[in-house]
Write a protein that holds these residues in place. Sequence first.
Motif, short mmCIF file in Angstrom:
data_model
loop_
_atom_site.label_atom_id
_atom_site.label_comp_id
_atom_site.label_asym_id
_atom_site.label_seq_id
_atom_site.Cartn_x
_atom_site.Cartn_y
_atom_site.Cartn_z
N ILE A 22 33.34 -23.28 2.44
CA ILE A 22 33.56 -23.30 0.95
C ILE A 22 33.43 -22.15 0.22
N LEU A 23 32.50 -21.38 0.54
CA LEU A 23 32.40 -20.04 -0.27
C LEU A 23 33.78 -19.16 0.27
N SER A 24 34.07 -19.26 1.39
CA SER A 24 35.40 -18.52 1.79
C SER A 24 36.47 -18.90 1.05
N LYS A 25 36.56 -20.25 0.97
CA LYS A 25 37.73 -20.60 -0.02
C LYS A 25 37.81 -20.51 -1.34
N ALA A 26 36.37 -20.54 -1.96
CA ALA A 26 36.45 -20.34 -3.33
C ALA A 26 36.55 -18.79 -3.53
N LEU A 27 36.16 -17.75 -2.79
CA LEU A 27 36.57 -16.55 -2.92
C LEU A 27 38.03 -15.97 -2.59
N LYS A 28 38.55 -16.80 -1.74
CA LYS A 28 39.94 -16.59 -1.58
C LYS A 28 40.79 -16.87 -2.63
N ALA A 29 40.52 -18.09 -3.29
CA ALA A 29 41.14 -18.57 -4.43
C ALA A 29 40.58 -17.54 -5.85
N GLY A 30 39.76 -16.64 -5.85
CA GLY A 30 39.19 -16.00 -6.81
C GLY A 30 38.52 -16.45 -7.91
#
Length: 521
Positions: free
Chosen positions: A294-302
């Motif tokens: 979940i964190l990985s995807k949020a950070l990837k999306a900025g």
Amino acid sequence: MSLFKSVATFGGLTLVSRITGFLRDMVLANFLGAGAMADAFVVAFKLPNLFRSLFAEGAFTSAFVPLFSQKLVADGKKKSIFFAAQAIAVLTLIVGLVVILFELLMPYIVTVLAPGFHSDAGKIELATQLCRITFPFLLLIAIVSFQGGILNSFEKFAAPAAAPIILNLTIILSAFVFVPFLPTAAHGFALGITLAGILEILWLAYFLRRIDVRIHPYLHIAKIMRNPEIKTLFKRIAPGVVGAGIYQINMAVDTILVSLVGTGAISWLYYANRLQQLPLGVVGAAISVALLPILSKALKAGDIKQAHQTQDKAVEYGLLLSFPAAVLLIVLAEPIVQLLFRHGKFLNADAIQTAHAVIAYAVGLPCYVLAKALMPNFFARGDTVTPVKYSAVVFVTNFIFNILLMQWFGHVGIATATTIAAFVSLGQYIHGLKKRNYWQFSSALLWQSAKIVFISVLMGIAIWLWLHLAPAFLLEGGKIALLLNLGGIGVFALAIFLGLAKICGVINFNEIKQLLRRKHG
């Protein structure tokens, strides 16, 4: 899927796993007790798990899951699965070679791992036989962890969380299927461990096929190693391997030192640690596993704001579930151990020694859980170096306090050293995240945390008063009476905690109902 629902799914099934794990340990305690055979089996059980975080849930998964999750978003399913097939090919080769090497060198490895066994005739030989049976489990569980990482990236948390149940049930069934036909009960249980690894692979393969993920063998190792994405993966794994290696050296040092304490000490610490692992596995592991993709995807999306809010919730959930659990373990250590493990060859003296270690471990339980909740913040950003540095500090801390405390407190001193190291670990993560401006405690989160600690302590005081008003009623009358009394205390403790949580505004029950109903976060 929301963090709450992901944690609830993973944690709920992990709870079932831990319950079956206690049933497993009750069977082991009944057949093995806490003597020389039990100590040899515990070493054989722990040996593949010493390297498990090196090749499975630890270094590999922490590097693989963020890359795979981000690749799913950027390149789609087909290319991501091909990347996964290449990664598992390299992992299988490396772990397979390690297993072969260890099988050949097993007598020397056991001698180093448990030097205190030399004082008991035949103990080294028995441990060597058992370790050779269980060590292939390392390769099997590495594959299982890889399969689970893919499923988690697709936000499928149920099947991987349920996989350990297979291990527990297989060991329990071994008491009837293998134990009667082998030289010792320990041989039968050791065989059950390796068989369970095969069954777990088949279990997760079925659920991968259900989401149309098929990992075909990819044997062109030289070609794989030229892939820049694989190179990136292993660059991220390398620090994790060092960090996990430090952690495993730490565990090995604990085993070496406790083997010198005397016969039974390894078993006392093992059963005490199993009790600690119930909330740690249900809460800490669930939050860590659910948080990383979940964190990985949020950070990837900025979406930095979403990442911070998700981290806040992870810390809040971790403290809300771990602190009251720690209080319960401290106050009820002896009756819980008596109920779960005092059967057959596991004597009253063993139960008392185990309870002392439970208390020492429980003090550090919230620190373990919160550190697990904060660690993914580094991994999601591709930073696998910083946790390694923290692990080195934790190792030195644990080693120093092991040496200092075991001289006066034996196995309890070793458990206490582990707790001190947990406080140091948590302090490093809080300071490190704040220093890098990744995340820090907000005033609202600090106030919420203070309220959780306050109501947990009040609950503990209420239970302590119950115990001291009617100690004989609790501890006498046989297993059924003890079970009923502990059940009554559990209901009493839950009522107090939930009532105080409602009054203090710690839990919003309407929000929980809404989160459980939501299909997407």
